[in-house]
Design a protein around this motif. Structure first.
Motif, short mmCIF file in Angstrom:
data_model
loop_
_atom_site.label_atom_id
_atom_site.label_comp_id
_atom_site.label_asym_id
_atom_site.label_seq_id
_atom_site.Cartn_x
_atom_site.Cartn_y
_atom_site.Cartn_z
N THR A 65 -39.94 -117.88 -51.46
CA THR A 65 -41.54 -117.86 -52.14
C THR A 65 -41.65 -116.61 -51.21
OG1 THR A 65 -43.18 -118.53 -53.73
CG2 THR A 65 -42.42 -119.50 -51.67
N GLY A 66 -42.55 -115.50 -52.48
CA GLY A 66 -42.98 -114.31 -51.11
C GLY A 66 -43.07 -113.52 -50.85
N MET A 67 -41.38 -113.58 -50.10
CA MET A 67 -40.03 -112.76 -50.08
C MET A 67 -39.65 -111.34 -50.77
SD MET A 67 -37.89 -114.92 -47.00
CE MET A 67 -37.94 -114.03 -46.28
N PRO A 68 -39.66 -110.53 -51.02
CA PRO A 68 -39.08 -109.85 -51.53
C PRO A 68 -37.81 -109.38 -51.50
CG PRO A 68 -39.35 -108.25 -49.57
CD PRO A 68 -39.62 -109.76 -49.80
N ASP A 69 -36.80 -109.02 -52.46
CA ASP A 69 -35.50 -109.54 -53.05
C ASP A 69 -34.92 -108.45 -52.16
OD1 ASP A 69 -35.77 -110.27 -55.17
OD2 ASP A 69 -35.22 -108.91 -56.55
N VAL A 70 -33.36 -109.19 -52.24
CA VAL A 70 -32.73 -108.75 -50.48
C VAL A 70 -32.59 -106.81 -51.23
CG1 VAL A 70 -30.45 -108.69 -49.69
CG2 VAL A 70 -32.35 -110.40 -50.76
N ASP A 71 -32.95 -106.16 -50.13
CA ASP A 71 -32.24 -104.77 -50.31
C ASP A 71 -30.48 -104.62 -49.83
OD1 ASP A 71 -34.74 -103.20 -51.33
OD2 ASP A 71 -35.97 -104.00 -49.23
N LEU A 72 -30.63 -104.92 -48.86
CA LEU A 72 -29.33 -104.21 -47.96
C LEU A 72 -28.82 -105.83 -47.50
CD1 LEU A 72 -26.81 -103.12 -46.61
CD2 LEU A 72 -28.89 -103.06 -44.20
N LEU A 73 -27.92 -106.51 -48.62
CA LEU A 73 -26.26 -108.10 -47.38
C LEU A 73 -25.44 -107.72 -46.98
CD1 LEU A 73 -26.94 -111.09 -49.54
CD2 LEU A 73 -24.68 -109.95 -48.36
N ILE A 74 -25.71 -107.97 -45.35
CA ILE A 74 -24.33 -107.61 -44.42
C ILE A 74 -23.41 -108.80 -44.62
CG2 ILE A 74 -24.28 -106.84 -42.28
CD1 ILE A 74 -26.99 -105.53 -42.50
#
Ligand code: IPE
Ligand code: IPE
Ligand code: MG
Length: 240
Positions: free
Chosen positions: A178-187
């Motif tokens: 909660t409060g964190m944006p969606d993941v842009d880059l998943l490594i």
């Protein structure tokens, strides 16, 4: 592009949230003729330098590290106990360092399932860093993406929220992130091409970067490579 200028440009770029599946500790140890636990211990150094580099070099705002999955409970008691001991020491030892660097620590997962002493260390570190305004570091430990969704559903039902009020934005607020944006880059390090129950809701539109490099060998150069690959992607989100 030079790593330094890449880092400088990224500060203003679109990259907000990087999530990493830190895989390959066991194989790294086996390759070096060492017990698996040694791989987890050396893997901690990679985690530490990754946090520092993404925070200071790239000024990244959100980083999530996958340290232990709900499925990892299926490993031998010896290995699970060893990982918990290592992690407890790390949290205790690293919290001051994270605090000095302005990092805010969060736990993602079912903390209550972990040993008491580990919960206490984690809660202390979360409390210590809660007002920091630098990078938010999500530590996914005893984390499962499906569990996370079920936990959200249970809480939504328990609060009696009417079905017509449930939309993606509301649902996201009930997730551990909660409060964190969606993941842009998943490594994902370690060569496997799967997400192993990690952030399945939040990575619906992530860019994926897989590398054969084992987690203990993942260094600043490898981070630069992953972030450069991200910059070369064209994100369309279904548009044109
Ligand atoms: C990742 O490394 C760390 C955890 C899952 C705890 P592994 O322990 O899965 O290492 P490999 O995949 O066996 O090499
Ligand atoms: C995923 O790695 C979990 C973490 C890195 C913490 P695993 O090694 O457990 O994943 P699988 O078993 O290869 O899918
Ligand atoms: Mg693995």
């Amino acid at each position: 592009m030079e790593a330094a200028s890449l880092a400088a440009e990224e500060k203003t770029g679109s990259l907000r949230h990087v999530a990493i599946i830190m895989d390959g500790n066991g194989r790294w140890a086996e390759c070096h003729g060492l017990p698996r636990l040694r791989g987890h211990i050396v893997g901690v150094d990679s985690a530490r330098s990754t946090i520092r580099y993404l925070n200071n070099g790239y000024q990244l705002k959100y980083l999530t590290l996958y340290g232990f999955s709900t499925e990892n409970w299926n490993r031998s008691q010896d290995e699970v106990g060893g990982i918990f001991r290592v992690f407890e020491e790390v949290v205790g030892g690293m919290s001051q360092e994270l605090h000095k660097e302005g990092v805010r620590l969060r736990h993602l997962g079912r903390l209550e399932e972990l040993p008491q002493s580990l919960q206490q260390e984690m809660n202390k570190a979360i409390k210590l860093t809660e007002n920091n305004t630098g990078m938010t570091l999500g530590f996914a430990f005893s984390y499962g993406g499906r569990n996370e969704i079920l936990d959200a559903v249970r809480r939504i039902l328990a609060e009696g929220i009417p079905p017509q009020n449930i939309d993606e934005e509301l649902f996201s607020r009930f997730l551990y992130t909660t409060g964190m944006p969606d993941v842009d880059l998943l490594i994902r390090t370690g060569g496997e091409l799967r997400i192993s129950n990690f952030l399945i809701w939040q990575s619906a539109y992530s860019e994926y970067y897989f590398t054969d490099v084992l987690w203990p060998d993942f260094d600043e150069k490898e981070i630069d490579k992953a972030l450069l690959a991200y910059r070369q992607r064209q994100r369309r989100f279904g548009g044109l």
